[in-house]
Design a protein around this motif. Structure first.
Motif, PDB file in Angstrom:
ATOM      1  N   GLU A 139      18.425  57.825  13.391  1.00 42.19           N
ATOM      2  CA  GLU A 139      17.108  57.975  13.993  1.00 42.19           C
ATOM      3  C   GLU A 139      16.024  57.843  12.936  1.00 42.19           C
ATOM      4  O   GLU A 139      16.031  58.550  11.936  1.00 42.19           O
ATOM      5  CB  GLU A 139      17.033  59.370  14.622  1.00 42.19           C
ATOM      6  N   LYS A 140      15.096  56.902  13.137  1.00 37.63           N
ATOM      7  CA  LYS A 140      13.976  56.780  12.223  1.00 37.63           C
ATOM      8  C   LYS A 140      12.913  57.785  12.624  1.00 37.63           C
ATOM      9  O   LYS A 140      12.585  57.898  13.814  1.00 37.63           O
ATOM     10  CB  LYS A 140      13.391  55.373  12.268  1.00 37.63           C
ATOM     11  N   VAL A 141      12.404  58.478  11.687  1.00 38.45           N
ATOM     12  CA  VAL A 141      11.389  59.479  11.966  1.00 38.45           C
ATOM     13  C   VAL A 141      10.046  59.030  11.382  1.00 38.45           C
ATOM     14  O   VAL A 141       9.121  58.662  12.106  1.00 38.45           O
ATOM     15  CB  VAL A 141      11.806  60.852  11.392  1.00 38.45           C
ATOM     16  N   LEU A 142       9.976  58.987  10.075  1.00 37.89           N
ATOM     17  CA  LEU A 142       8.706  58.671   9.406  1.00 37.89           C
ATOM     18  C   LEU A 142       8.286  57.214   9.607  1.00 37.89           C
ATOM     19  O   LEU A 142       7.110  56.896   9.570  1.00 37.89           O
ATOM     20  CB  LEU A 142       8.824  58.950   7.906  1.00 37.89           C
ATOM     21  N   THR A 143       9.273  56.343   9.760  1.00 33.88           N
ATOM     22  CA  THR A 143       8.965  54.912   9.817  1.00 33.88           C
ATOM     23  C   THR A 143       9.122  54.335  11.221  1.00 33.88           C
ATOM     24  O   THR A 143       9.181  53.130  11.387  1.00 33.88           O
ATOM     25  CB  THR A 143       9.870  54.127   8.843  1.00 33.88           C
ATOM     26  N   GLN A 144       9.166  55.191  12.236  1.00 34.39           N
ATOM     27  CA  GLN A 144       9.440  54.699  13.595  1.00 34.39           C
ATOM     28  C   GLN A 144       8.363  53.737  14.094  1.00 34.39           C
ATOM     29  O   GLN A 144       8.639  52.875  14.923  1.00 34.39           O
ATOM     30  CB  GLN A 144       9.618  55.873  14.560  1.00 34.39           C
ATOM     31  N   ARG A 201       2.790  54.431  -0.128  1.00 34.35           N
ATOM     32  CA  ARG A 201       1.974  53.275   0.247  1.00 34.35           C
ATOM     33  C   ARG A 201       2.417  52.727   1.608  1.00 34.35           C
ATOM     34  O   ARG A 201       1.600  52.380   2.452  1.00 34.35           O
ATOM     35  CB  ARG A 201       2.124  52.203  -0.842  1.00 34.35           C
ATOM     36  N   LEU A 202       3.740  52.681   1.825  1.00 35.28           N
ATOM     37  CA  LEU A 202       4.266  52.190   3.108  1.00 35.28           C
ATOM     38  C   LEU A 202       3.757  53.064   4.258  1.00 35.28           C
ATOM     39  O   LEU A 202       3.334  52.560   5.300  1.00 35.28           O
ATOM     40  CB  LEU A 202       5.795  52.186   3.086  1.00 35.28           C
ATOM     41  N   LEU A 203       3.794  54.382   4.053  1.00 34.10           N
ATOM     42  CA  LEU A 203       3.377  55.294   5.125  1.00 34.10           C
ATOM     43  C   LEU A 203       1.886  55.158   5.420  1.00 34.10           C
ATOM     44  O   LEU A 203       1.467  55.198   6.575  1.00 34.10           O
ATOM     45  CB  LEU A 203       3.711  56.739   4.731  1.00 34.10           C
ATOM     46  N   MET A 204       1.085  54.977   4.372  1.00 34.06           N
ATOM     47  CA  MET A 204      -0.374  54.890   4.582  1.00 34.06           C
ATOM     48  C   MET A 204      -0.774  53.550   5.181  1.00 34.06           C
ATOM     49  O   MET A 204      -1.664  53.480   6.014  1.00 34.06           O
ATOM     50  CB  MET A 204      -1.099  55.126   3.258  1.00 34.06           C
ATOM     51  N   GLU A 205      -0.123  52.484   4.733  1.00 30.69           N
ATOM     52  CA  GLU A 205      -0.487  51.149   5.224  1.00 30.69           C
ATOM     53  C   GLU A 205       0.180  50.837   6.556  1.00 30.69           C
ATOM     54  O   GLU A 205      -0.351  50.076   7.358  1.00 30.69           O
ATOM     55  CB  GLU A 205      -0.101  50.083   4.186  1.00 30.69           C
ATOM     56  N   GLU A 241      -5.886  48.645   0.303  1.00 29.37           N
ATOM     57  CA  GLU A 241      -5.501  48.449   1.707  1.00 29.37           C
ATOM     58  C   GLU A 241      -5.271  49.791   2.394  1.00 29.37           C
ATOM     59  O   GLU A 241      -5.657  49.987   3.556  1.00 29.37           O
ATOM     60  CB  GLU A 241      -4.240  47.581   1.800  1.00 29.37           C
ATOM     61  N   SER A 242      -4.654  50.722   1.668  1.00 29.52           N
ATOM     62  CA  SER A 242      -4.466  52.063   2.241  1.00 29.52           C
ATOM     63  C   SER A 242      -5.818  52.672   2.595  1.00 29.52           C
ATOM     64  O   SER A 242      -5.970  53.343   3.610  1.00 29.52           O
ATOM     65  CB  SER A 242      -3.754  52.980   1.240  1.00 29.52           C
ATOM     66  N   GLY A 290       2.759  50.157  -7.563  1.00 29.55           N
ATOM     67  CA  GLY A 290       3.318  50.575  -6.281  1.00 29.55           C
ATOM     68  C   GLY A 290       3.869  49.401  -5.493  1.00 29.55           C
ATOM     69  O   GLY A 290       3.947  49.427  -4.270  1.00 29.55           O
ATOM     70  N   ASN A 291       4.258  48.365  -6.211  1.00 26.64           N
ATOM     71  CA  ASN A 291       4.811  47.169  -5.577  1.00 26.64           C
ATOM     72  C   ASN A 291       6.205  46.911  -6.160  1.00 26.64           C
ATOM     73  O   ASN A 291       6.616  45.768  -6.345  1.00 26.64           O
ATOM     74  CB  ASN A 291       3.867  45.985  -5.851  1.00 26.64           C
TER      75      ASN A 291
END
Lengths: 443, 157
Positions: free
Chosen positions: A2-7, A99-103, A135-136, B126-127
C-alpha cells in the motif's frame, strides 16, 4: 504494498491541485481533527502510531509535540505566537526524497502542516525551503493559496476556533540550515549558526516563542495516521517502527530513484528494487541514509532499514536514501568528496569543526594523490575522536566523522596502502588538488 | 530616502517583512529580491536593502556572505551550478566539470567574456537519482554527458 505518502504522485510530478486532492480524500483528516479532536489527542494518536522523525535523527514525533507548552486552560498566558516550522532544507548529500513530496503532492504537506499546527497549538507555520528548490516553492505557494481560499487555512479554519497562517520561507543555501536550531537562526534572518540547547525550541524557538520543527516526510505521515488510525500505521512497518518509508538509492545502482516501502525492508531487497549494482559489478559499500551515515558493507545486506536495525549494524537510518559504491570505487575518493562537503559547509562557529574538517580533507586529498605521510591514518583516527559526538557545538562535525570512522574501520588497509614507503614525516605538503569552493563569487 | 532600489524591489521586500514577527527575518529574502532584479547584490544595493529592513549594512553583509546562493560579484545571464556531492561524484561529476570548464573556457567563479554563463560548483542539488546533475538558472538537468551538456547550453542565449 500500500502506497501511503506517494499515493497521489505520478512520474511527471504533476500534483493533484485542490479539487482533485479533495476528491482523493484530501483534507478529510484536517476536518476530522478540528471537529472531533482536542489538540493533545492528535499528539497522542501520533505517539501511539510510533511515528519517528524521517529527517535523520529519528526522534518520536508525538513525544516532541508533547514538549510544547499548553495554553488551552490559560489563554491569558499564551505568547504572541506559537510556531510550526517544517524543515525542508534537504541538503544532505544523497538525499532527494522531500523534494518528491513537495513537488508531487504539495497539498499533502499543507494539510499535514495544518494538522500538526493544530496539535501543538501553533498559529503560524513556516515551510523552510532550501533556495535551490524553486519548483517546490511555487507549487507549495499555489497549494497554500488554494487552501486559504477553501477555508483550510486562515482565520477560523473550517469555522472552528483554530486559525493558522502558512508561509514558505526561501533560504539561500547552506547545509547547516538543516540543523534544527541553526534553521531557526536562519529563519530569523541571521547567519545560520546553531544555538545552545537547552532551552529547546519547544520552550524558546523562533523569535523566542514555543516552536516545533519537523521534517517534510515526517509530517506528511500525519493525515494518514488520522484517517486510518495508529494501529493501521503501526501495522505497515515490518518490525518495531510504524509506517512506510520513502527509500532512495543513488550512485552505482542500475535504476537510481525513490521507492515507498514498509519501514524495515532489508537492504538486499531495497537494492533489488533499484536493479542491483549497475554493469553487473559487485557491491563494495554503501551509505544507508545520506552523507553523514556510517558506511555499511556487503556483510550488512540483511540489515532491516529501520532505526534499530541500521543502528545495530553500526550506522544510522538517517534519511533512508542510500548512496551505493561498486567494487571499483576507491574509498579514498568517496571519503575525500564527503569531507570536502563537510569542510565547505561548516558554519565556522566552533573551532574543532572549522579547522578540523579542512585538515581531514587535506589529508585525504594528499592520500589520493599518492602524497600521504606516515602517521596520516593515525591523524584521521585522531580527528574521528576530536570531532566526534560531544566535542563540537552541534552534530555537523560528528556527522562528518561517521563515514570517515567507518571507512577507517572497514577499509584501513586500502587507505594505508596509499602512503608511499619513503614518506617524509617533516615536510609540509600543500594539497595536491587544491580545488575549492572558495573560487566562487561569494567572497 | 532610498534611491538605489526600484519601487518594485522595495515593495517586494516590504511584503516579505510583513510575514514575520521581526522584520529582520526578511533579510535573506530581501537579498534574493535584489538578486532576482539585478542578477547580483552590489554594495550599494545591499546597503539600500538593509535600510528598508532596518538592519545595519554590516548585519546584511554578514548574512549575504554566509549563504551560497547570494552573489556578491556580477554574474553572467545564466548561472551554471554543477553538483559536486557524492552521488554526482560517483556518476561522473569530474568529467562533466572538466568538460564545462574547457568548453566554456572558464574556471569556477568566472564568467564567459560574452557574459553568457557563470560557472559555480554547488553541493547536493537533490537530484541524486539523476546524477551527474547541474542547474542552469532555475532549470535542472540530470544524467549529463559531455554531449548533452553541449546541447543544453545551446538553448541558453
Amino acid at each position: 504494498m500500500e502506497k501511503v505518502l506517494t499515493q497521489n504522485i505520478n512520474d511527471q510530478r504533476e500534483p493533484k491541485w485542490l479539487s482533485d486532492y479533495e476528491a482523493a480524500g484530501g483534507y478529510r483528516a484536517l476536518k476530522t481533527v478540528v471537529n472531533d479532536y482536542q489538540p493533545t489527542e492528535v499528539g497522542e494518536c501520533v505517539k501511539k502510531a510510533g511515528l519517528r522523525g524521517r529527517g535523520g535523527a529519528g526522534f518520536p514525533t508525538g513525544v516532541k509535540w508533547s514538549f510544547m507548552p499548553r495554553f488551552e486552560d490559560k489563554p491569558d498566558e499564551r505568547p504572541a505566537h506559537i510556531y510550526m516550522v517544517v524543515n525542508a532544507d534537504e541538503m544532505e548529500p544523497g538525499t532527494f526524497k522531500d523534494r518528491l513530496l513537495m513537488e508531487g503532492d504539495p497539498h499533502q504537506l499543507v494539510e499535514a502542516v495544518a494538522i500538526a499546527s493544530y496539535a501543538i497549538g501553533a498559529d503560524i507555520a513556516y515551510i523552510f525551503l532550501r533556495g535551490e528548490y524553486t519548483e517546490s516553492r511555487w507549487k507549495l505557494e499555489k497549494a497554500i493559496a488554494e487552501a486559504e481560499e477553501a477555508g483550510y487555512l486562515g482565520d477560523h479554519v473550517l469555522d472552528s476556533n483554530f486559525s493558522l497562517t502558512m508561509y514558505v520561507h526561501m533560504s539561500a543555501g547552506r547545509y547547516i540550515c538543516g540543523e534544527e536550531s541553526a534553521l531557526l537562526s536562519a529563519l530569523e534572518g541571521r547567519r545560520a549558526v546553531p544555538r545552545h540547547k537547552p532551552p529547546f525550541p519547544a520552550a524558546s524557538g523562533l523569535f523566542g516563542q514555543p516552536t516545533t520543527v519537523n521534517n517534510v516526510e515526517t509530517v506528511c505521515n500525519v493525515p494518514h495516521i488520522i484517517n486510518n488510525g495508529p494501529e493501521w500505521y503501526q501495522s505497515l512497518g515490518l518490525n518495531k517502527d510504524g509506517g512506510t518509508k520513502l527509500y532512495g538509492a543513488s550512485g552505482h545502482v542500475a535504476n537510481p530513484g525513490l521507492v515507498e516501502l514498509p519501514i524495515g525492508t532489508p537492504i538486499r531487497e531495497l537494492l533489488d528494487h533499484f536493479g542491483g549494482i549497475r554493469n553487473g559489478r559487485a557491491l563494495k559499500a554503501l551509505l544507508p541514509g545520506g552523507g553523514s551515515t556510517p558506511i555499511l558493507t556487503p556483510d550488512h545486506l540483511d540489515t532491516p532499514m529501520d532505526y534499530e536495525g541500521v543502528g545495530a549494524a553500526g550506522s544510522r537510518l538517517g534519511t533512508g536514501t542510500m548512496v551505493v559504491f561498486d567494487e571499483q570505487t576507491p574509498i579514498v575518493g568517496v571519503l575525500k568528496n564527503l569531507e570536502h562537503f563537510y569542510a565547505q559547509e561548516s558554519c565556522g562557529w566552533c573551532t574543532p569543526c572549522r579547522d578540523g574538517l579542512p585538515w581531514v580533507e587535506r589529508i585525504l586529498t594528499n592520500l589520493e594523490a599518492g602524497q600521504g605521510r606516515p602517521g596520516d591514518i593515525e591523524l584521521l583516527d585522531m580527528h574521528t575522536k576530536l570531532l566526534g559526538p560531544g566535542k563540537t557545538f552541534c552534530a555537523h562535525a560528528p556527522g562528518a566523522m561517521g563515514p570517515l570512522e567507518s571507512g577507517l574501520k572497514y577499509f584501513r588497509d586500502e587507505l594505508s596502502a596509499l602512503i608511499p614507503d619513503n614518506g617524509d614525516t617533516l615536510a609540509f605538503h600543500e594539497p595536491a588538488n587544491a580545488e575549492s569552493h572558495q573560487a566562487t563569487t561569494q567572497t | 530616502m532610498n534611491t538605489v532600489l526600484s519601487d518594485a524591489e522595495i515593495e517586494e521586500i516590504r511584503h516579505e517583512m510583513a510575514l514575520y514577527e521581526d522584520p529582520q527575518a526578511a533579510t535573506i529574502e530581501a537579498l534574493n529580491v535584489v538578486q532576482n532584479h539585478r542578477g547580483w547584490v552590489s554594495d550599494e544595493a545591499l546597503a539600500a536593502a538593509a535600510e528598508v529592513i532596518g538592519v545595519t549594512p554590516t548585519q546584511m553583509e554578514a548574512v549575504a556572505t554566509f549563504y551560497n546562493l547570494i552573489f556578491r560579484h556580477p554574474v553572467g545571464r545564466h548561472v551554471i551550478m554543477i553538483c559536486d556531492s557524492i552521488s554526482c561524484y560517483l556518476t561522473g561529476y569530474e568529467e562533466m566539470r572538466d568538460h564545462l570548464k574547457s568548453s566554456l573556457g572558464i574556471d569556477f567563479g568566472q564568467t564567459t567574456p560574452d557574459n553568457r554563463f557563470t560557472l559555480l560548483p554547488i553541493c547536493c542539488l537533490g537530484n541524486c537519482g539523476n546524477g551527474p546533475a547541474m542547474r542552469v538558472g532555475n532549470d535542472y538537468h540530470g544524467n549529463l554527458t559531455p554531449e548533452t551538456i553541449d546541447k543544453i547550453l545551446a538553448d541558453y542565449a
